[in-house]
Design a protein around this motif. Structure first.
Motif, PDB file in Angstrom:
ATOM      1  N   LYS A  28       0.829  -1.207   0.000  1.00 14.64           N
ATOM      2  CA  LYS A  28       0.000   0.000   0.000  1.00 14.64           C
ATOM      3  C   LYS A  28       0.867   1.262   0.000  1.00 14.64           C
ATOM      4  N   VAL A  29       1.934   1.252   0.780  1.00 13.96           N
ATOM      5  CA  VAL A  29       2.843   2.407   0.830  1.00 13.96           C
ATOM      6  C   VAL A  29       3.499   2.616  -0.530  1.00 13.96           C
ATOM      7  N   ASP A  34       3.957   5.608  -5.627  1.00 14.63           N
ATOM      8  CA  ASP A  34       3.851   5.620  -7.087  1.00 14.63           C
ATOM      9  C   ASP A  34       2.829   6.660  -7.550  1.00 14.63           C
ATOM     10  N   GLU A  35       1.692   6.744  -6.850  1.00 14.05           N
ATOM     11  CA  GLU A  35       0.674   7.731  -7.195  1.00 14.05           C
ATOM     12  C   GLU A  35       1.209   9.146  -7.019  1.00 14.05           C
ATOM     13  N   ASP A  39       1.805  12.182  -9.986  1.00 14.33           N
ATOM     14  CA  ASP A  39       0.942  13.367  -9.883  1.00 14.33           C
ATOM     15  C   ASP A  39       1.583  14.555 -10.596  1.00 14.33           C
ATOM     16  N   ASP A  40       0.905  15.071 -11.610  1.00 13.11           N
ATOM     17  CA  ASP A  40       1.384  16.225 -12.367  1.00 13.11           C
ATOM     18  C   ASP A  40       0.500  17.450 -12.150  1.00 13.11           C
ATOM     19  N   SER A  41      -0.255  17.466 -11.049  1.00  8.93           N
ATOM     20  CA  SER A  41      -1.212  18.548 -10.823  1.00  8.93           C
ATOM     21  C   SER A  41      -0.545  19.868 -10.443  1.00  8.93           C
ATOM     22  N   GLY A  42       0.695  19.804  -9.950  1.00  8.55           N
ATOM     23  CA  GLY A  42       1.374  21.012  -9.495  1.00  8.55           C
ATOM     24  C   GLY A  42       1.074  21.369  -8.052  1.00  8.55           C
ATOM     25  N   TYR A  43       0.249  20.556  -7.401  1.00 13.99           N
ATOM     26  CA  TYR A  43      -0.149  20.850  -6.028  1.00 13.99           C
ATOM     27  C   TYR A  43       1.065  20.920  -5.100  1.00 13.99           C
TER      28      TYR A  43
END
Length: 70
Positions: A28-29, A34-35, A39-43
């Motif tokens: 799970k970790v 990996d997620e 992530d390319d959202s820039g958050y």
């Protein structure tokens, strides 16, 4: 002496307070990491400077060493 201190004092010296992670937890970790990497959202780029400032401000309030010397 608190109850927690008494419990800790009575534990066997060979008993570990840290238990190893199960394979399911490890998986799970790794999936979560990996997620995050995908992530390319820039958050994170937007939020990180605000987080650093907040952490250093809190540490300044308690006269602790700053975490980031930038």
């Amino acid at each position: 002496m608190t109850t927690q201190q008494i419990e800790h004092q009575n534990q066997s010296k060979t008993h570990s307070l840290i238990e190893p992670l199960s394979q399911e937890t490890i998986d799970k970790v790794l999936q979560l990491l990996d997620e995050w990497m995908d992530d390319d959202s820039g958050y994170d780029e937007e939020t990180w400077p605000e987080l650093k400032e907040a952490l250093d401000t809190e540490r300044d309030l308690v006269s602790a060493r700053r975490l980031f010397d930038e």
